[in-house]
Write a protein that holds these residues in place. Structure first.
Motif, PDB file in Angstrom:
ATOM      1  N   LEU A   6      14.226  16.555  37.380  1.00  0.00           N
ATOM      2  CA  LEU A   6      12.781  16.429  37.165  1.00  0.00           C
ATOM      3  C   LEU A   6      12.123  15.637  38.295  1.00  0.00           C
ATOM      4  O   LEU A   6      11.010  15.959  38.720  1.00  0.00           O
ATOM      5  CB  LEU A   6      12.486  15.798  35.810  1.00  0.00           C
ATOM      6  CG  LEU A   6      12.919  16.623  34.589  1.00  0.00           C
ATOM      7  CD1 LEU A   6      12.605  15.883  33.302  1.00  0.00           C
ATOM      8  CD2 LEU A   6      12.300  18.000  34.595  1.00  0.00           C
ATOM      9  N   ARG A   7      12.803  14.614  38.765  1.00  0.00           N
ATOM     10  CA  ARG A   7      12.269  13.834  39.889  1.00  0.00           C
ATOM     11  C   ARG A   7      12.129  14.714  41.128  1.00  0.00           C
ATOM     12  O   ARG A   7      11.120  14.679  41.825  1.00  0.00           O
ATOM     13  CB  ARG A   7      13.158  12.638  40.179  1.00  0.00           C
ATOM     14  CG  ARG A   7      12.637  11.783  41.303  1.00  0.00           C
ATOM     15  CD  ARG A   7      13.544  10.593  41.582  1.00  0.00           C
ATOM     16  NE  ARG A   7      12.767   9.614  42.302  1.00  0.00           N
ATOM     17  CZ  ARG A   7      12.914   8.322  42.198  1.00  0.00           C
ATOM     18  NH1 ARG A   7      13.818   7.825  41.399  1.00  0.00           N
ATOM     19  NH2 ARG A   7      12.157   7.510  42.892  1.00  0.00           N
ATOM     20  N   ARG A  23     -11.606  13.611  22.263  1.00  0.00           N
ATOM     21  CA  ARG A  23     -10.646  12.535  22.495  1.00  0.00           C
ATOM     22  C   ARG A  23      -9.838  12.835  23.750  1.00  0.00           C
ATOM     23  O   ARG A  23      -9.419  13.974  23.980  1.00  0.00           O
ATOM     24  CB  ARG A  23      -9.720  12.383  21.299  1.00  0.00           C
ATOM     25  CG  ARG A  23      -8.921  11.074  21.347  1.00  0.00           C
ATOM     26  CD  ARG A  23      -8.013  10.952  20.186  1.00  0.00           C
ATOM     27  NE  ARG A  23      -6.750  11.561  20.634  1.00  0.00           N
ATOM     28  CZ  ARG A  23      -5.688  11.720  19.878  1.00  0.00           C
ATOM     29  NH1 ARG A  23      -5.711  11.383  18.629  1.00  0.00           N
ATOM     30  NH2 ARG A  23      -4.591  12.253  20.356  1.00  0.00           N
ATOM     31  N   THR A  24      -9.607  11.816  24.562  1.00  0.00           N
ATOM     32  CA  THR A  24      -8.837  11.981  25.795  1.00  0.00           C
ATOM     33  C   THR A  24      -7.633  11.057  25.794  1.00  0.00           C
ATOM     34  O   THR A  24      -7.561  10.105  25.002  1.00  0.00           O
ATOM     35  CB  THR A  24      -9.695  11.680  27.039  1.00  0.00           C
ATOM     36  OG1 THR A  24     -10.102  10.314  26.991  1.00  0.00           O
ATOM     37  CG2 THR A  24     -10.909  12.582  27.112  1.00  0.00           C
ATOM     38  N   GLY A  25      -6.729  11.339  26.679  1.00  0.00           N
ATOM     39  CA  GLY A  25      -5.551  10.490  26.816  1.00  0.00           C
ATOM     40  C   GLY A  25      -4.770  10.877  28.051  1.00  0.00           C
ATOM     41  O   GLY A  25      -5.142  11.811  28.772  1.00  0.00           O
ATOM     42  N   ASP A  26      -3.694  10.163  28.288  1.00  0.00           N
ATOM     43  CA  ASP A  26      -2.807  10.441  29.416  1.00  0.00           C
ATOM     44  C   ASP A  26      -1.435  10.805  28.877  1.00  0.00           C
ATOM     45  O   ASP A  26      -1.003  10.295  27.830  1.00  0.00           O
ATOM     46  CB  ASP A  26      -2.695   9.212  30.322  1.00  0.00           C
ATOM     47  CG  ASP A  26      -4.011   8.867  30.989  1.00  0.00           C
ATOM     48  OD1 ASP A  26      -4.650   9.791  31.523  1.00  0.00           O
ATOM     49  OD2 ASP A  26      -4.405   7.687  30.963  1.00  0.00           O
ATOM     50  N   TRP A  27      -0.736  11.677  29.618  1.00  0.00           N
ATOM     51  CA  TRP A  27       0.599  12.121  29.233  1.00  0.00           C
ATOM     52  C   TRP A  27       1.337  12.479  30.515  1.00  0.00           C
ATOM     53  O   TRP A  27       0.718  12.849  31.505  1.00  0.00           O
ATOM     54  CB  TRP A  27       0.484  13.326  28.299  1.00  0.00           C
ATOM     55  CG  TRP A  27       1.782  13.710  27.654  1.00  0.00           C
ATOM     56  CD1 TRP A  27       2.514  14.830  27.914  1.00  0.00           C
ATOM     57  CD2 TRP A  27       2.497  12.998  26.649  1.00  0.00           C
ATOM     58  NE1 TRP A  27       3.653  14.850  27.140  1.00  0.00           N
ATOM     59  CE2 TRP A  27       3.665  13.731  26.348  1.00  0.00           C
ATOM     60  CE3 TRP A  27       2.277  11.786  25.977  1.00  0.00           C
ATOM     61  CZ2 TRP A  27       4.605  13.306  25.416  1.00  0.00           C
ATOM     62  CZ3 TRP A  27       3.218  11.373  25.048  1.00  0.00           C
ATOM     63  CH2 TRP A  27       4.364  12.128  24.770  1.00  0.00           C
ATOM     64  N   PRO A  28       2.660  12.405  30.513  1.00  0.00           N
ATOM     65  CA  PRO A  28       3.406  12.786  31.721  1.00  0.00           C
ATOM     66  C   PRO A  28       3.218  14.270  32.046  1.00  0.00           C
ATOM     67  O   PRO A  28       3.054  15.088  31.142  1.00  0.00           O
ATOM     68  CB  PRO A  28       4.860  12.514  31.358  1.00  0.00           C
ATOM     69  CG  PRO A  28       4.868  11.774  30.081  1.00  0.00           C
ATOM     70  CD  PRO A  28       3.540  11.961  29.439  1.00  0.00           C
ATOM     71  N   LEU A  29       3.272  14.604  33.332  1.00  0.00           N
ATOM     72  CA  LEU A  29       3.259  16.020  33.730  1.00  0.00           C
ATOM     73  C   LEU A  29       4.405  16.749  33.043  1.00  0.00           C
ATOM     74  O   LEU A  29       4.242  17.832  32.503  1.00  0.00           O
ATOM     75  CB  LEU A  29       3.399  16.151  35.246  1.00  0.00           C
ATOM     76  CG  LEU A  29       2.242  15.642  36.094  1.00  0.00           C
ATOM     77  CD1 LEU A  29       2.642  15.608  37.565  1.00  0.00           C
ATOM     78  CD2 LEU A  29       1.007  16.495  35.892  1.00  0.00           C
ATOM     79  N   VAL A  30       5.588  16.159  33.088  1.00  0.00           N
ATOM     80  CA  VAL A  30       6.765  16.604  32.343  1.00  0.00           C
ATOM     81  C   VAL A  30       7.526  15.355  31.930  1.00  0.00           C
ATOM     82  O   VAL A  30       7.352  14.287  32.515  1.00  0.00           O
ATOM     83  CB  VAL A  30       7.703  17.540  33.148  1.00  0.00           C
ATOM     84  CG1 VAL A  30       7.033  18.835  33.506  1.00  0.00           C
ATOM     85  CG2 VAL A  30       8.253  16.863  34.370  1.00  0.00           C
ATOM     86  N   GLY A  31       8.360  15.500  30.937  1.00  0.00           N
ATOM     87  CA  GLY A  31       9.161  14.369  30.500  1.00  0.00           C
ATOM     88  C   GLY A  31      10.350  14.859  29.691  1.00  0.00           C
ATOM     89  O   GLY A  31      10.491  16.056  29.429  1.00  0.00           O
ATOM     90  N   PHE A  32      11.198  13.916  29.293  1.00  0.00           N
ATOM     91  CA  PHE A  32      12.326  14.266  28.441  1.00  0.00           C
ATOM     92  C   PHE A  32      12.775  13.047  27.649  1.00  0.00           C
ATOM     93  O   PHE A  32      12.440  11.904  27.978  1.00  0.00           O
ATOM     94  CB  PHE A  32      13.492  14.838  29.265  1.00  0.00           C
ATOM     95  CG  PHE A  32      14.317  13.803  29.981  1.00  0.00           C
ATOM     96  CD1 PHE A  32      15.484  13.305  29.432  1.00  0.00           C
ATOM     97  CD2 PHE A  32      13.921  13.324  31.223  1.00  0.00           C
ATOM     98  CE1 PHE A  32      16.248  12.356  30.099  1.00  0.00           C
ATOM     99  CE2 PHE A  32      14.668  12.385  31.898  1.00  0.00           C
ATOM    100  CZ  PHE A  32      15.834  11.890  31.339  1.00  0.00           C
ATOM    101  N   SER A  33      13.526  13.352  26.595  1.00  0.00           N
ATOM    102  CA  SER A  33      14.126  12.306  25.783  1.00  0.00           C
ATOM    103  C   SER A  33      15.531  12.750  25.401  1.00  0.00           C
ATOM    104  O   SER A  33      15.708  13.847  24.875  1.00  0.00           O
ATOM    105  CB  SER A  33      13.298  12.067  24.518  1.00  0.00           C
ATOM    106  OG  SER A  33      13.819  10.974  23.787  1.00  0.00           O
TER     107      SER A  33
END
Length: 146
Positions: free
Chosen positions: A39-40, A68-78
């Motif tokens: 991902l990096r 409503r607005t917010g921020d989130w990663p472009l992509v991510g994982f858990s």
């Protein structure tokens, strides 16, 4: 007096390396480390902890229909106990069915891709899903299908 609810999943200063090192299952930890590197590389963004259990790359601002607005990663994982959860653009199942067909064993959810083992999936298809997700969030790939 009502207060506005603050988001729980926000970038933190927690160490991604420490988080990944603490994944108890050896195979899941190795997959998480490989996925983090992938991902990096694809995003060109450094990994950042979002909340206590999501590794995110980059950020974008979203706005719901209600304003409503917010921020989130472009992509991510858990790296969860049963599977790796990869966070992609919502609707990716409808946007990219041919890429998912090449991916290999997986399950899908709203904006989530569930993988049991990284070795079982086609890495080029996974890279393409990640790249397309980043492009959509950056507004570069709005109409792409396939």
């Amino acid at each position: 007096m009502a207060t506005s609810k603050q988001p729980v999943t926000v970038p933190t200063d927690a160490s991604v390396d420490d988080f990944l090192a603490a994944v108890p299952d050896d195979r899941r930890r190795a997959d998480a480390e490989r996925l983090c590197a992938l991902l990096r590389e694809v995003t060109g963004e450094p990994p950042v902890m979002w909340g206590p259990s999501i590794v995110g790359f980059g950020t974008y601002r979203y706005t719901y229909a209600g304003g409503r607005t917010g921020d989130w990663p472009l992509v991510g994982f858990s790296p969860r106990k049963q599977q790796l959860v990869v966070y992609l653009v919502g609707g990716y199942e409808e946007r990219y069915p041919s890429v998912l067909a090449r991916l290999g064993p997986h399950k899908t959810g709203k904006g989530c891709l569930y993988l049991k083992r990284l070795d079982d999936v086609d890495e080029s298809a996974l890279r393409e899903l990640v790249d397309r997700t980043v492009r959509v969030h950056k507004g570069v790939d709005r109409a792409s299908q396939g």
